[in-house]
Scaffold this active site. Sequence first.
Site, PDB file in Angstrom:
ATOM      1  N   ASP A 197     -13.064  11.277  27.407  1.00 54.33           N
ATOM      2  CA  ASP A 197     -12.848  11.994  28.538  1.00 54.33           C
ATOM      3  C   ASP A 197     -14.640  12.520  27.942  1.00 54.33           C
ATOM      4  OD1 ASP A 197     -13.999  15.016  29.104  1.00 54.33           O
ATOM      5  OD2 ASP A 197     -11.753  15.073  28.685  1.00 54.33           O
ATOM      6  N   THR A 209      -1.050  17.488  36.569  1.00 48.11           N
ATOM      7  CA  THR A 209      -1.212  16.787  38.250  1.00 48.11           C
ATOM      8  C   THR A 209      -1.774  15.528  38.134  1.00 48.11           C
ATOM      9  OG1 THR A 209      -2.166  18.761  38.587  1.00 48.11           O
ATOM     10  CG2 THR A 209      -0.308  19.123  38.723  1.00 48.11           C
ATOM     11  N   ARG A 229     -10.312  18.580  36.653  1.00 51.49           N
ATOM     12  CA  ARG A 229      -8.939  18.142  36.749  1.00 51.49           C
ATOM     13  C   ARG A 229      -7.335  18.631  36.364  1.00 51.49           C
ATOM     14  NH1 ARG A 229      -8.013  11.267  35.763  1.00 51.49           N
ATOM     15  NH2 ARG A 229      -7.948  12.104  33.586  1.00 51.49           N
ATOM     16  N   ASP A 268     -16.392  15.922  27.514  1.00 49.06           N
ATOM     17  CA  ASP A 268     -15.656  16.556  26.168  1.00 49.06           C
ATOM     18  C   ASP A 268     -17.148  15.560  25.395  1.00 49.06           C
ATOM     19  OD1 ASP A 268     -13.745  18.461  26.028  1.00 49.06           O
ATOM     20  OD2 ASP A 268     -11.909  17.194  25.738  1.00 49.06           O
TER      21      ASP A 268
END
Length: 209
Positions: free
Chosen positions: A200, A108, A104, A203
């Site tokens: 995340d 944006t 991703r 991560d």
Amino acid sequence: MGKFQVIDHPLIQHKLTIIRDKNSGTKVFREVVDEIAMLMAYEISRDLPVEEVEIETPMMKSVQKQLAGKKVAIIPILRAGLGMVDGILQLIPAAKVGHVGLYRDEETLEPHEYFVKLPDDITSRQLLVVDPMLATGGSAVMAIDALKKRGASNIKFVCLVAAPEGVKVLQEAHPDVDIYTAALDDRLNENGYIVPGLGDAGDRLFGTK
Ligand code: PRP
Ligand code: URA
């Protein structure tokens, strides 16, 4: 419209709290994602087809049930979806595994496809597309687009944490796809992260950033 189900079993809720905690490190995060995926697989596999088979118990011949085929494929969305594969394989060990690589764009929030490698019989399999996070829904929609473009039709999407925005986008783009999540959170924040969420997922699973 496909099914939308929050699988909020107490064990799953407990484990989800552990991975939401920012103090849980990579080892714990990875182990617990794996455990939740296994528990979710139990619920999701409830409607797998079975067939009758004649066996002989120590007492007599008997007609019993067995799974009607080894017809599941797990499709993790890279990277974070990888964390859910082994847990599901513990319950469905004969499943094939295909990969769809997306990232991703952080500005944006648009997904970009960088890798697709699938079993050659996906058209005849029940596909479980797995990714811990359903945020804007862009990645899930693109991954499922990639599968349908190659002939797949029997698709379930499995995540750990979903945002209402992502559920709506996915349901509108792919109304035939059943969605299973361990939790439906409040919303997306201004950076496209789910809140309260768990941060995340990629991560935290792989110890990056
Ligand atoms: C995360 C997550 C999903 C996606 C969800 O992946 O694992 O794939 O974001 O967001 P969306 O619903 O708004 O598309 P990311 O792109 O960070 O890649 P990674 O798994 O490699 O970390
Ligand atoms: N991707 C993640 O890993 N976490 C979010 O909260 C949103 C997208």
